[in-house]
Motif scaffolding. Structure first.
Motif, short mmCIF file in Angstrom:
data_model
loop_
_atom_site.label_atom_id
_atom_site.label_comp_id
_atom_site.label_asym_id
_atom_site.label_seq_id
_atom_site.Cartn_x
_atom_site.Cartn_y
_atom_site.Cartn_z
N GLY A 122 0.78 -1.35 0.01
CA GLY A 122 -0.02 0.15 0.09
C GLY A 122 0.88 1.21 -0.10
O GLY A 122 0.35 2.41 0.12
N GLU A 123 2.09 1.16 -0.04
CA GLU A 123 2.97 2.26 -0.02
C GLU A 123 2.68 3.30 -1.18
O GLU A 123 2.49 2.79 -2.47
N THR A 124 2.85 4.60 -1.18
CA THR A 124 2.65 5.36 -2.26
C THR A 124 3.74 6.07 -3.08
O THR A 124 3.61 6.54 -4.26
N ARG A 162 -6.83 4.20 -3.56
CA ARG A 162 -6.61 4.79 -2.44
C ARG A 162 -7.78 5.79 -1.75
O ARG A 162 -7.99 5.99 -0.50
N SER A 168 -3.62 2.12 2.37
CA SER A 168 -2.59 2.57 2.67
C SER A 168 -2.70 2.63 4.32
O SER A 168 -1.55 3.25 4.87
N ALA A 171 0.26 1.50 6.94
CA ALA A 171 1.44 0.89 6.18
C ALA A 171 2.85 1.35 7.12
O ALA A 171 2.90 2.47 7.58
#
Length: 436
Positions: A122-124, A162, A168, A171
């Motif tokens: 889920g990192e951006t 998202r 996210s 996380a």
């Protein structure tokens, strides 16, 4: 249309393999142009290519509109190119290569963009890296209709995931994992002196996490002083006392720091075994934590053999991330459902695009038939024939010409396919009636 991804990532390849195939940012333009030329050298088509190179993956995205070249051939040529670029053996790379084609390729790109394929679920950060990859490919002129559409769709899918799921939430980042590992070894961060080497996004994230723990000192070193000093100023504005250290002075002052976090784009290690050995002696064997977030690595791997030295790579931090992550299965399931729906939409668009040449061909033939009948009608009108009769014959002539091919094919079809052919013709002409 052959659409595929060819890559080496953290799911199947350790860091010592990933660093061998990583491409430096300043070489990306040349690499894109070279790969595009290599793929098109023996083909009449014009392949589109984009490259995503991060600390966790090196992937090539390719779209080739050529029926004479298969996905296997594209993969083989891409791996030949990569092996040649990096002076490696294709045989050595193959165990770590992941290839996806058609709808699975689309699904893979969407999952990467949404952070579902990341070390930190889920990192951006990956989305920004994908946008940079698309921008580089645009600049190099290596992508066009198909990959442009794929990237744009990926960005919109990531935004939807998202906005509508909690993927996210909770996380645990690599930066926070670095803090956790360091405190495990050395105790409270407030008693430690920290050196950051680099000034990119990852170092900025790490500086934010470490500074929140109020370390004894924070020092920033980087090849470009201006970027390091900008980060120092940011820390100072937040109430943390940061100082700048020229990169050339790092070797002789390494012993002053308890924790060293490095993430640069250097193609070779910048911290060697001898440098750390000297620092350790000056520290009278006081332990040091070295966090290497770079791929290729910034620290020589041999450093790990030293006693009182705790060297961690991105893969080690990934294990810490896995320990602490508690994601809701509902969020992941919802994200996958969104991706599945959007994959179907993209493949529908792709199939529609594949019909364009056929449709254009039909239109050209139709216009040619029209022109023949129009010329006949003109001649009859010039001779003074009744316009109504000429128009009637024009309409009949067009209808006969359009029907001729269909009726001929129907008469030539065998008994088995005749019923299916009749249904198809009925659908076509019924659609025309409804339209008019």
């Amino acid at each position: 249309m052959n659409l595929l991804t060819i890559g080496i990532n953290h799911q199947i390849a350790p860091v010592d393999v990933r660093e061998k195939v990583a491409l430096a940012p300043d070489t990306m333009q040349d690499a894109l142009a070279d790969l595009k030329n290599y793929l098109n050298h023996t083909s009449d088509s014009s392949s589109e290519v984009a490259i995503l190179s991060t600390c966790n993956r090196m992937e090539v995205y390719c779209a080739a509109n050529d029926q004479h070249i298969s996905e296997n051939q594209i993969q083989a040529k891409t791996l030949d190119w990569l092996a040649s670029q990096k002076k490696l053996s294709v045989k050595d790379l193959m165990p770590y290569v992941q290839t996806t084609v058609a709808s699975e390729a689309v699904r893979h790109v969407f999952r990467v963009g949404c952070g579902l394929d990341s070390m930190v679920l889920g990192e951006t950060q990956i989305l920004g890296q994908m946008k940079q990859a698309a921008a580089e490919a645009q600049k190099a002129g290596s992508i066009s209709t198909y990959l442009n559409q794929l990237f744009n769709k990926t960005f919109s899918v990531a935004k939807e995931v998202r906005a509508t799921t909690e993927i996210s939430t909770h996380a645990i980042s690599l930066a926070s994992a670095a803090v956790k590992l360091s405190s495990r070894v050395l105790g409270p961060i407030e008693n430690q002196r920290v050196l950051f080497i680099g000034a990119g996004e990852m170092i900025n994230l790490c500086a934010t996490h470490f500074s929140a723990k109020l370390p004894k000192s924070i020092t920033i070193s980087n090849r470009t002083p201006q970027r390091a000093q900008a980060l120092v100023q940011t820390l100072n504005n937040q109430g943390h006392q940061g100082v700048f250290l020229p990169l050339a002075e790092v070797p002789k002052r390494l012993h002053e720091f308890d924790i060293i976090v490095s993430c640069t784009s250097s193609t070779l290690p910048i911290i060697g075994l001898g440098m750390v050995t000297t620092a350790l002696n000056l520290r009278k064997r006081q332990p040091m934590v070295l966090v290497d977030l770079a791929v290729p690595r910034d620290f020589e791997p041999e450093i790990n053999r030293l006693q009182d030295i705790y060297l961690y790579t991105v893969d080690d931090l990934g294990e810490i991330v896995k320990e602490g992550m508690q994601f809701r299965s509902k969020a992941v399931k919802s994200a996958e459902e969104i991706i599945d729906t959007q994959v179907n939409h993209f493949m529908h668009w792709l199939h529609q695009r594949s019909n364009v040449p056929f449709i254009n061909s039909l239109i050209e033939k139709s216009e040619a038939l029209q022109q023949i009948e129009i010329e006949k009608a003109k001649k009859r009108l010039i001779r003074g024939e009744d316009p109504l009769k000429v128009m009637t014959e024009l309409a009949r002539g067009l209808a006969n010409k359009f029907m001729h091919g269909s009726l001929h094919s129907l008469h030539q079809s065998d008994e088995q396919s005749m019923e299916e052919y009749q249904k198809m013709l009925t659908q076509i002409f019924m659609a025309n009636q409804r339209k008019h």
